[in-house]
Design a protein around this motif. Sequence first.
Motif, mmCIF file in Angstrom:
data_model
loop_
_atom_site.group_PDB
_atom_site.id
_atom_site.type_symbol
_atom_site.label_atom_id
_atom_site.label_comp_id
_atom_site.label_asym_id
_atom_site.label_seq_id
_atom_site.Cartn_x
_atom_site.Cartn_y
_atom_site.Cartn_z
ATOM 1 N N ILE A 62 0.857 -1.181 0.000
ATOM 2 C CA ILE A 62 0.000 0.000 0.000
ATOM 3 C C ILE A 62 0.895 1.233 0.000
ATOM 4 N N GLN A 63 0.661 2.100 -0.953
ATOM 5 C CA GLN A 63 1.448 3.316 -1.089
ATOM 6 C C GLN A 63 0.709 4.492 -0.443
ATOM 7 N N VAL A 64 1.388 5.228 0.407
ATOM 8 C CA VAL A 64 0.764 6.345 1.110
ATOM 9 C C VAL A 64 0.276 7.405 0.126
ATOM 10 N N GLU A 65 0.932 7.527 -1.001
ATOM 11 C CA GLU A 65 0.564 8.540 -1.994
ATOM 12 C C GLU A 65 -0.823 8.307 -2.584
ATOM 13 N N ASP A 66 -1.320 7.083 -2.473
ATOM 14 C CA ASP A 66 -2.616 6.745 -3.048
ATOM 15 C C ASP A 66 -3.793 7.132 -2.160
ATOM 16 N N TYR A 67 -3.532 7.659 -0.978
ATOM 17 C CA TYR A 67 -4.602 7.951 -0.020
ATOM 18 C C TYR A 67 -4.479 9.377 0.486
ATOM 19 N N GLN A 68 -5.570 10.114 0.400
ATOM 20 C CA GLN A 68 -5.581 11.519 0.790
ATOM 21 C C GLN A 68 -5.959 11.736 2.253
ATOM 22 N N THR A 69 -6.590 10.737 2.864
ATOM 23 C CA THR A 69 -7.018 10.877 4.261
ATOM 24 C C THR A 69 -6.528 9.687 5.074
ATOM 25 N N PHE A 70 -6.409 9.901 6.373
ATOM 26 C CA PHE A 70 -6.031 8.814 7.268
ATOM 27 C C PHE A 70 -7.128 7.752 7.315
ATOM 28 N N GLU A 71 -8.358 8.174 7.190
ATOM 29 C CA GLU A 71 -9.465 7.217 7.215
ATOM 30 C C GLU A 71 -9.352 6.244 6.040
ATOM 31 N N ALA A 72 -9.087 6.748 4.847
ATOM 32 C CA ALA A 72 -8.963 5.892 3.665
ATOM 33 C C ALA A 72 -7.744 4.971 3.768
ATOM 34 N N LEU A 73 -6.631 5.510 4.240
ATOM 35 C CA LEU A 73 -5.416 4.704 4.390
ATOM 36 C C LEU A 73 -5.625 3.612 5.436
ATOM 37 N N SER A 74 -6.199 3.970 6.549
ATOM 38 C CA SER A 74 -6.446 3.006 7.613
ATOM 39 C C SER A 74 -7.401 1.912 7.141
ATOM 40 N N ARG A 75 -8.421 2.302 6.411
ATOM 41 C CA ARG A 75 -9.378 1.326 5.885
ATOM 42 C C ARG A 75 -8.672 0.348 4.941
ATOM 43 N N ALA A 76 -7.793 0.859 4.094
ATOM 44 C CA ALA A 76 -7.060 -0.003 3.160
ATOM 45 C C ALA A 76 -6.130 -0.959 3.907
ATOM 46 N N LEU A 77 -5.485 -0.471 4.955
ATOM 47 C CA LEU A 77 -4.550 -1.299 5.719
ATOM 48 C C LEU A 77 -5.244 -2.403 6.505
ATOM 49 N N THR A 78 -6.468 -2.159 6.917
ATOM 50 C CA THR A 78 -7.164 -3.113 7.784
ATOM 51 C C THR A 78 -8.295 -3.860 7.085
ATOM 52 N N GLU A 79 -8.460 -3.632 5.789
ATOM 53 C CA GLU A 79 -9.535 -4.279 5.035
ATOM 54 C C GLU A 79 -9.435 -5.800 5.128
ATOM 55 N N GLY A 80 -10.533 -6.414 5.481
ATOM 56 C CA GLY A 80 -10.600 -7.866 5.553
ATOM 57 C C GLY A 80 -10.103 -8.460 6.863
ATOM 58 N N LEU A 81 -9.553 -7.644 7.735
ATOM 59 C CA LEU A 81 -9.065 -8.142 9.018
ATOM 60 C C LEU A 81 -10.205 -8.110 10.027
ATOM 61 N N GLN A 82 -10.250 -9.110 10.906
ATOM 62 C CA GLN A 82 -11.380 -9.257 11.816
ATOM 63 C C GLN A 82 -11.139 -8.673 13.202
ATOM 64 N N THR A 83 -9.995 -8.994 13.792
ATOM 65 C CA THR A 83 -9.771 -8.606 15.186
ATOM 66 C C THR A 83 -8.928 -7.342 15.273
ATOM 67 N N ASP A 84 -9.036 -6.683 16.418
ATOM 68 C CA ASP A 84 -8.222 -5.489 16.650
ATOM 69 C C ASP A 84 -6.734 -5.828 16.647
ATOM 70 N N VAL A 85 -6.381 -7.005 17.139
ATOM 71 C CA VAL A 85 -4.969 -7.418 17.154
ATOM 72 C C VAL A 85 -4.441 -7.530 15.726
ATOM 73 N N GLN A 86 -5.204 -8.109 14.826
ATOM 74 C CA GLN A 86 -4.796 -8.213 13.430
ATOM 75 C C GLN A 86 -4.621 -6.822 12.819
ATOM 76 N N LYS A 87 -5.534 -5.930 13.132
ATOM 77 C CA LYS A 87 -5.474 -4.578 12.583
ATOM 78 C C LYS A 87 -4.257 -3.813 13.115
ATOM 79 N N VAL A 88 -3.992 -3.936 14.408
ATOM 80 C CA VAL A 88 -2.824 -3.275 14.997
ATOM 81 C C VAL A 88 -1.543 -3.797 14.367
#
Length: 86
Positions: free
Chosen positions: A1-27
């Motif tokens: 995932i390239q930071v340049e592709d996301y204009q907001t932290f919400e969009a970047l965070s969503r891309a990084l955690t997409e498909g993950l179930q638990t908070d531990v996986q997301k962290v």
Amino acid sequence: IQVEDYQTFEALSRALTEGLQTDVQKVRAIFTWIGLQGSKKHNSKAQLEPMSPQHVVLLVTQRKASYNLLFVMLCRYGIKITYIIM
């Protein structure tokens, strides 16, 4: 995932955690992604929106902001953690 592709932290965070179930996986996903940013070249000449993901990553790699700040900003949207871990 390239930071340049996301204009907001919400969009970047969503891309990084997409498909993950638990908070531990997301962290873990966010933490791993942040760790990889230090090894990449970031364009410091570009005009960046203040406090955009790309701007904050650049500040972190230049040691003008902390990894902690980047982690908290991503977690705020990805897993709703708002505490700064000291």
